[in-house]
Design a protein around this motif. Sequence first.
Motif, PDB file in Angstrom:
ATOM      1  N   ASN A   1      -3.214  -8.764  -3.920  1.00 26.12           N
ATOM      2  CA  ASN A   1      -3.704  -8.573  -2.564  1.00 26.12           C
ATOM      3  C   ASN A   1      -3.271  -7.181  -2.118  1.00 26.12           C
ATOM      4  N   SER A   2      -3.192  -6.956  -0.824  1.00 34.46           N
ATOM      5  CA  SER A   2      -2.784  -5.644  -0.311  1.00 34.46           C
ATOM      6  C   SER A   2      -1.651  -5.783   0.702  1.00 34.46           C
TER       7      SER A   2
ATOM      8  N   SER B   1       1.427  -7.391  -7.901  1.00 35.77           N
ATOM      9  CA  SER B   1       0.302  -6.485  -7.610  1.00 35.77           C
ATOM     10  C   SER B   1      -0.128  -6.522  -6.143  1.00 35.77           C
ATOM     11  N   ASN B   2       0.782  -6.121  -5.266  1.00 33.21           N
ATOM     12  CA  ASN B   2       0.481  -5.880  -3.863  1.00 33.21           C
ATOM     13  C   ASN B   2       0.930  -4.455  -3.542  1.00 33.21           C
ATOM     14  N   ASN B   3       1.120  -4.158  -2.273  1.00 34.16           N
ATOM     15  CA  ASN B   3       1.604  -2.831  -1.857  1.00 34.16           C
ATOM     16  C   ASN B   3       2.902  -2.940  -1.069  1.00 34.16           C
ATOM     17  N   ILE B   4       3.719  -3.916  -1.421  1.00 37.52           N
ATOM     18  CA  ILE B   4       4.952  -4.186  -0.667  1.00 37.52           C
ATOM     19  C   ILE B   4       5.955  -3.059  -0.871  1.00 37.52           C
ATOM     20  N   VAL B   5       6.392  -2.494   0.246  1.00 37.80           N
ATOM     21  CA  VAL B   5       7.339  -1.372   0.222  1.00 37.80           C
ATOM     22  C   VAL B   5       8.764  -1.849   0.473  1.00 37.80           C
TER      23      VAL B   5
ATOM     24  N   SER C   1       4.804  -4.758  -9.859  1.00 39.58           N
ATOM     25  CA  SER C   1       3.641  -3.931  -9.510  1.00 39.58           C
ATOM     26  C   SER C   1       3.415  -3.865  -8.007  1.00 39.58           C
ATOM     27  N   ASN C   2       4.454  -3.467  -7.298  1.00 36.23           N
ATOM     28  CA  ASN C   2       4.362  -3.191  -5.870  1.00 36.23           C
ATOM     29  C   ASN C   2       4.793  -1.749  -5.634  1.00 36.23           C
ATOM     30  N   ALA C   3       5.261  -1.451  -4.438  1.00 30.92           N
ATOM     31  CA  ALA C   3       5.684  -0.086  -4.106  1.00 30.92           C
ATOM     32  C   ALA C   3       7.120  -0.078  -3.590  1.00 30.92           C
TER      33      ALA C   3
ATOM     34  N   ASN D   1       7.580  -2.238 -12.625  1.00 30.60           N
ATOM     35  CA  ASN D   1       6.519  -1.375 -12.106  1.00 30.60           C
ATOM     36  C   ASN D   1       6.615  -1.183 -10.594  1.00 30.60           C
ATOM     37  N   ASN D   2       7.778  -0.726 -10.153  1.00 32.44           N
ATOM     38  CA  ASN D   2       7.994  -0.336  -8.766  1.00 32.44           C
ATOM     39  C   ASN D   2       8.564   1.080  -8.758  1.00 32.44           C
ATOM     40  N   GLN D   3       9.232   1.450  -7.678  1.00 33.01           N
ATOM     41  CA  GLN D   3       9.803   2.790  -7.567  1.00 33.01           C
ATOM     42  C   GLN D   3      11.293   2.731  -7.241  1.00 33.01           C
TER      43      GLN D   3
END
Length: 371
Positions: free
Chosen positions: A51-52, A74-78, A97-99, A120-122
Amino acid sequence: MASELHETILMAKQERHKNLFLNYRNLNHFPVELLKDEGLHFLERLYMKRNSLTTLPDNLAQKLPNLIELYLHSNNIVIIPEAIGNLARLQSLDLSSNALLLLCPEVGRLRSLRHLRLSNNQLKSLPPEIGDLQFLETLDVSVNQLVSLPNRLHRCSSLQYLSADHNLLSHVPRHLCRLTRLTQLSMAANRLTFLPLDLGGSRELQFVFVDNNLDLKGLPSYLYNKVIGCNGCGMSPQGGMACQESQDEALSEALLGLPAEVKAVASEADNVVPLEELAMRMLHQLYHQQHINPTDVNIPPTIPLPKSLLDLLQFPLGHCHRCTQAMFTVIYPKLFPLRHTALAGVHRRTTVSFVAYCCSSRCLRTFNLQG
């Protein structure tokens, strides 16, 4: 799409579903329907992959208190809210696979957690509180920007699978050798230059992946029948039967990875271990005897020592591969080219050598990988 989502959640509430699948819904925000009224107290597994989403609600644990598995791949969770620590029953958390830039320390309060996936994050660091997860079995932090792993990670006494591939790690913490249940360790594509001498001493550890660490000069001989991934290591190829000069050069390269505290490299001709080394070994033996049987009247009272020295007594720089004697300032190395080990027929293109470290010239003479 909104009406379909509303119907899905409404049905889950009415029929008291334990599993709810909200994957591929193009969600930008956490559905408010899940948090209305009393929420879904009976829900145990929530799937919200691809999702996003950018964050999670603070009252997630209040409205979904019985969550056992939460999948947010696979979202955009910061950022993860501190309230995540209130999910007392959570056993599996997938944030791959988030942020994520930061992981809040409150994750350490998830005492029931068994599987934590953060690949797969930062992330540049992990909170020390991860060491409080005593039931954690799986930890995947691959494809991040980690330069080190928490020192308290060895407290995760149930850890069986640890993956830290594709990070910026320069070393494997020696404390990880105390993880007696660890069966697989994967640290491929990092910046490793050496591995702890005791790595592989545990019978449970069977798979160690260290592919594509180009500066890795050698492997502890404990791993000679366990290492699966070791191609890409930095030893230069040697064709045919290596001469003594090339073996000496390979040995000197392998010894570059030793801790700085090991200052003396002995040879087979040396028959006397230095007094400093003997003293350290005796202190180590007494220290551990006191912890095993503190009421033993034959053991002298605890000697006051500096904290740094006590730390060294708890974690020697290595153990003899022949007799397991602790070693502190001197070692006797012996090189075993790969063709002499069990891996010779497995990794045909690999030229890594295994270095055995012994505590005396006597152990050095009797040590044999084939034995």
